[in-house]
Design a protein around this motif. Structure first.
Motif, PDB file in Angstrom:
ATOM      1  N   LYS A  65       0.998  -1.128  -0.043  1.00 16.20           N
ATOM      2  CA  LYS A  65       0.213   0.080  -0.144  1.00 16.20           C
ATOM      3  C   LYS A  65       0.750   1.164   0.106  1.00 16.20           C
ATOM      4  O   LYS A  65       1.844   1.268   0.589  1.00 16.20           O
ATOM      5  N   ARG A  66       0.362   2.370  -0.736  1.00 14.99           N
ATOM      6  CA  ARG A  66       0.945   3.418  -0.566  1.00 14.99           C
ATOM      7  C   ARG A  66       0.667   4.334   0.723  1.00 14.99           C
ATOM      8  O   ARG A  66      -0.348   4.881   0.888  1.00 14.99           O
ATOM      9  N   LEU A  67       1.564   4.543   1.514  1.00 12.09           N
ATOM     10  CA  LEU A  67       1.448   5.062   2.867  1.00 12.09           C
ATOM     11  C   LEU A  67       0.843   6.181   2.664  1.00 12.09           C
ATOM     12  O   LEU A  67      -0.199   6.438   3.477  1.00 12.09           O
ATOM     13  N   HIS A  68       1.272   7.410   1.805  1.00 15.25           N
ATOM     14  CA  HIS A  68       0.703   8.589   2.017  1.00 15.25           C
ATOM     15  C   HIS A  68      -0.848   8.756   1.556  1.00 15.25           C
ATOM     16  O   HIS A  68      -1.365   9.676   1.517  1.00 15.25           O
ATOM     17  N   GLN A  70      -9.031  14.309   3.140  1.00 19.50           N
ATOM     18  CA  GLN A  70      -8.940  15.892   2.814  1.00 19.50           C
ATOM     19  C   GLN A  70      -7.558  16.201   2.465  1.00 19.50           C
ATOM     20  O   GLN A  70      -7.137  17.077   1.918  1.00 19.50           O
ATOM     21  N   ASP A  71      -6.652  15.405   3.116  1.00 16.15           N
ATOM     22  CA  ASP A  71      -5.283  15.717   2.970  1.00 16.15           C
ATOM     23  C   ASP A  71      -4.189  14.716   2.125  1.00 16.15           C
ATOM     24  O   ASP A  71      -3.003  15.019   2.004  1.00 16.15           O
ATOM     25  N   ARG A  72      -4.941  13.924   1.365  1.00 20.80           N
ATOM     26  CA  ARG A  72      -4.035  13.025   0.507  1.00 20.80           C
ATOM     27  C   ARG A  72      -3.112  13.574  -0.525  1.00 20.80           C
ATOM     28  O   ARG A  72      -2.088  13.155  -0.797  1.00 20.80           O
ATOM     29  N   GLU A  73      -3.977  14.559  -1.121  1.00 19.20           N
ATOM     30  CA  GLU A  73      -3.131  15.333  -2.033  1.00 19.20           C
ATOM     31  C   GLU A  73      -1.907  16.050  -1.640  1.00 19.20           C
ATOM     32  O   GLU A  73      -0.797  16.037  -2.113  1.00 19.20           O
ATOM     33  N   ALA A  74      -2.003  16.559  -0.537  1.00 15.16           N
ATOM     34  CA  ALA A  74      -0.794  17.365   0.142  1.00 15.16           C
ATOM     35  C   ALA A  74      -0.063  16.549   0.389  1.00 15.16           C
ATOM     36  O   ALA A  74       1.281  16.583   0.409  1.00 15.16           O
ATOM     37  N   ALA A  75      -0.292  15.257   0.874  1.00 16.40           N
ATOM     38  CA  ALA A  75       0.544  14.153   1.501  1.00 16.40           C
ATOM     39  C   ALA A  75       1.376  13.549   0.400  1.00 16.40           C
ATOM     40  O   ALA A  75       2.406  13.588   0.595  1.00 16.40           O
ATOM     41  N   ALA A  76       0.716  13.426  -0.629  1.00 13.01           N
ATOM     42  CA  ALA A  76       1.369  12.977  -2.154  1.00 13.01           C
ATOM     43  C   ALA A  76       2.328  13.955  -2.493  1.00 13.01           C
ATOM     44  O   ALA A  76       3.724  13.443  -2.783  1.00 13.01           O
ATOM     45  N   LYS A  77       2.187  15.268  -2.619  1.00 10.47           N
ATOM     46  CA  LYS A  77       3.009  16.019  -2.763  1.00 10.47           C
ATOM     47  C   LYS A  77       4.212  16.131  -1.949  1.00 10.47           C
ATOM     48  O   LYS A  77       5.491  16.274  -2.270  1.00 10.47           O
TER      49      LYS A  77
END
Length: 309
Positions: free
Chosen positions: A281-284, A291-298
């Motif tokens: 699994k991708r941790l971020h 709501q924070d997944r996009e920011a976590a990915a970046k």
């Protein structure tokens, strides 16, 4: 018929000749005399001898390469090569010595075979640039080049060892360096019962044998190093897992894509997912709030590139 003889030329050199003779008769049929002819075959005999020596060296090279293919242990390889040189090649004695970096730059015998096993006990061979280092073995190691002695009875460089060598029936020798990783590991030295046994193609073929032997030694050492590295890695991983399995904090490992590769028991307890469920699994994207997944990915991408988050 051809009758082989060796005659002495007025200059003192020996000549190999083939004689043939026939009678001739007069008109009544009586024997009137003998006609004899001699042909100098010295050059032909030399060519035949060189060919025979080359064939012997080729057989030795072939048999030794078979031993190299089977080899799994360095010491056993060295011993088998010496035995093959003596048995397949018909040489008098063969030994492998490794160069020591001690004060006297001694040569340590590693394997030997043939007649005169006590020879190495009586001679003190060194690869130092000193009188006892000027023989074939020491010179081959010091210069990384093969050294041939055509006749031990006359070669001045063999004077320190002449009596011991002749007592064991050695008349000529060749020392071949074992070059490995830019240096000279040691030498393979071979003795024959006749003079001039290592001229021409014979020396070249035995030189190829020494190169193959050095390659085989390097391959075995590399395999041993890989085995030791794999063992050390397995032990390290075992210690790592023992420590992380006992930890009270969640310890998670991810690869450069952010995929989970390790999930310790504390992580299972804290997050509620088993290690099998977390693997890959991708941790971020998996644990971050929706709501924070996009920011976590970046944030992860920046951390993966720069080491800073």
């Amino acid at each position: 018929r051809d009758y082989p003889l060796t005659i002495r030329h007025v200059s003192g050199r020996a000549m190999d000749v083939l004689y043939n003779a026939t009678v001739y008769r007069n008109l009544r049929g009586d024997v009137a005399g003998v006609f004899a002819a001699g042909r100098d075959v010295t050059d032909r005999r030399r060519a035949e001898g060189k060919l025979q020596r080359a064939v012997k060296a080729l057989l030795t090279l072939s048999a030794c390469n078979e031993a190299l293919i089977r080899a799994t242990d360095e010491q056993s390889l060295l011993q088998e090569i010496c035995m093959v040189v003596v048995e397949a090649g018909g040489y008098r004695f063969a030994w492998v010595g490794y160069a020591e970096n001690d004060a006297g730059k001694s040569v340590r015998p590693m394997a030997q075979a043939g007649f005169g096993a006590d020879y190495l006990e009586t001679v003190r061979i060194t690869w130092a640039d000193a009188p006892r280092g000027q023989g074939p073995t020491g010179t081959a190691i010091r210069t990384s080049r093969g050294r041939t002695c055509s006749d031990i009875t006359t070669d001045p460089a063999l004077e320190p060892w002449r009596a011991d060598a002749l007592a064991r029936g050695y008349r000529s020798s060749i020392a071949l360096p074992l070059c490995l990783n830019g240096g000279t590991l040691g030498a393979l030295t071979i003795y024959a019962a006749v003079p001039n046994a290592f001229d021409g193609d014979a020396a070249s073929l035995l030189g190829e044998l020494a190169k193959d032997l050095a390659y085989g030694i390097g391959a075995i050492r590399a395999q041993d190093a890989r085995t030791q590295a794999e063992k050390a890695l397995a032990e390290s991983e075992e210690k790592f897992r023992a420590v992380t399995n006992a930890a009270q904090d969640a310890i998670v490992m991810i690869d450069e894509r952010g995929s989970i590769t390790y999930w310790n028991p504390a992580a299972e307890r804290i997050f509620g997912y088993t290690s099998e469920e977390a693997a890959g699994k991708r941790l971020h994207q998996w644990l971050a709030p929706v709501q924070d997944r996009e920011a976590a990915a970046k944030g992860f991408e920046q951390f993966a590139k720069t080491g800073q988050g």
